[in-house]
Design a protein around this motif. Structure first.
Motif, PDB file in Angstrom:
ATOM      1  N   VAL A  89       1.085  -1.389   0.025  1.00  0.00           N
ATOM      2  CA  VAL A  89       0.133  -0.050   0.064  1.00  0.00           C
ATOM      3  C   VAL A  89       1.097   1.280   0.002  1.00  0.00           C
ATOM      4  O   VAL A  89       1.585   1.626   0.901  1.00  0.00           O
ATOM      5  CB  VAL A  89      -0.813   0.119   1.114  1.00  0.00           C
ATOM      6  CG1 VAL A  89      -1.876   1.281   1.217  1.00  0.00           C
ATOM      7  CG2 VAL A  89      -1.627  -1.253   1.177  1.00  0.00           C
ATOM      8  N   ARG A  90       0.808   2.047  -0.903  1.00  0.00           N
ATOM      9  CA  ARG A  90       1.646   3.173  -1.192  1.00  0.00           C
ATOM     10  C   ARG A  90       0.988   4.544  -0.493  1.00  0.00           C
ATOM     11  O   ARG A  90      -0.128   4.282  -0.256  1.00  0.00           O
ATOM     12  CB  ARG A  90       1.643   3.381  -2.848  1.00  0.00           C
ATOM     13  CG  ARG A  90       2.336   2.438  -3.177  1.00  0.00           C
ATOM     14  CD  ARG A  90       3.354   2.749  -4.693  1.00  0.00           C
ATOM     15  NE  ARG A  90       4.222   1.517  -4.961  1.00  0.00           N
ATOM     16  CZ  ARG A  90       4.191   1.265  -6.230  1.00  0.00           C
ATOM     17  NH1 ARG A  90       3.620   1.686  -7.023  1.00  0.00           N
ATOM     18  NH2 ARG A  90       5.142   0.153  -6.514  1.00  0.00           N
ATOM     19  N   PRO A  91       1.782   5.575  -0.179  1.00  0.00           N
ATOM     20  CA  PRO A  91       1.118   6.548   0.489  1.00  0.00           C
ATOM     21  C   PRO A  91      -0.069   7.335   0.054  1.00  0.00           C
ATOM     22  O   PRO A  91      -0.986   7.733   0.494  1.00  0.00           O
ATOM     23  CB  PRO A  91       2.243   7.597   0.597  1.00  0.00           C
ATOM     24  CG  PRO A  91       3.502   6.945   0.525  1.00  0.00           C
ATOM     25  CD  PRO A  91       3.174   5.480  -0.311  1.00  0.00           C
ATOM     26  N   SER A  92      -0.104   7.267  -1.418  1.00  0.00           N
ATOM     27  CA  SER A  92      -1.179   7.709  -2.501  1.00  0.00           C
ATOM     28  C   SER A  92      -2.615   6.855  -2.096  1.00  0.00           C
ATOM     29  O   SER A  92      -3.413   7.376  -2.683  1.00  0.00           O
ATOM     30  CB  SER A  92      -0.865   7.880  -3.991  1.00  0.00           C
ATOM     31  OG  SER A  92      -0.662   6.277  -4.118  1.00  0.00           O
TER      32      SER A  92
END
Length: 117
Positions: free
Chosen positions: A47-50
């Motif tokens: 899960v990326r910050p975006s």
């Protein structure tokens, strides 16, 4: 589900699935084929910050994301590259001590943690 072609580094497969009441889902066939997934294979989610989620076929040992771990491993890698003379084999005595301290400890890395952990 149809294949969707985009520019490089963008999605080439798009699919949807539904969560059950137990938060489970079926990986759509088009995704299973694209990732070459077989029964009992493990899946890795990033899960990326975006908010973007990357799903990958898990291979080998996967280290979960820890904000301190990656910088530490980078530091360790640089230190080993700059000072290889510092590397030492573990002594027989230290290995024996580690074995004694961990004797009969069984860990199931796939078992869920109890609520108190």
């Amino acid at each position: 589900m149809p294949l969707v072609f985009h520019a490089p580094d963008e999605a080439i497969v798009e699919a949807e699935s539904t969560l059950t009441d137990r938060f489970q889902t079926t990986v759509p066939d088009v995704v299973r084929r694209a990732l070459k997934l077989e029964r009992r294979d493990k899946i890795r989610y990033v899960v990326r910050p975006s908010g973007e989620v990357v799903m990958q076929r898990a291979t080998g040992v996967v280290v979960s994301h820890d904000p301190a771990l990656e910088p530490f491993l980078d530091l360790l890698e640089r230190d080993i590259a700059q000072h290889p003379e510092r590397l030492r084999a573990l002594s027989v005595e230290l290995l024996a001590r580690i074995d004694k301290l961990t004797n009969r400890i069984e860990i199931d890395l796939d078992a869920p943690l109890p609520d108190e952990d």
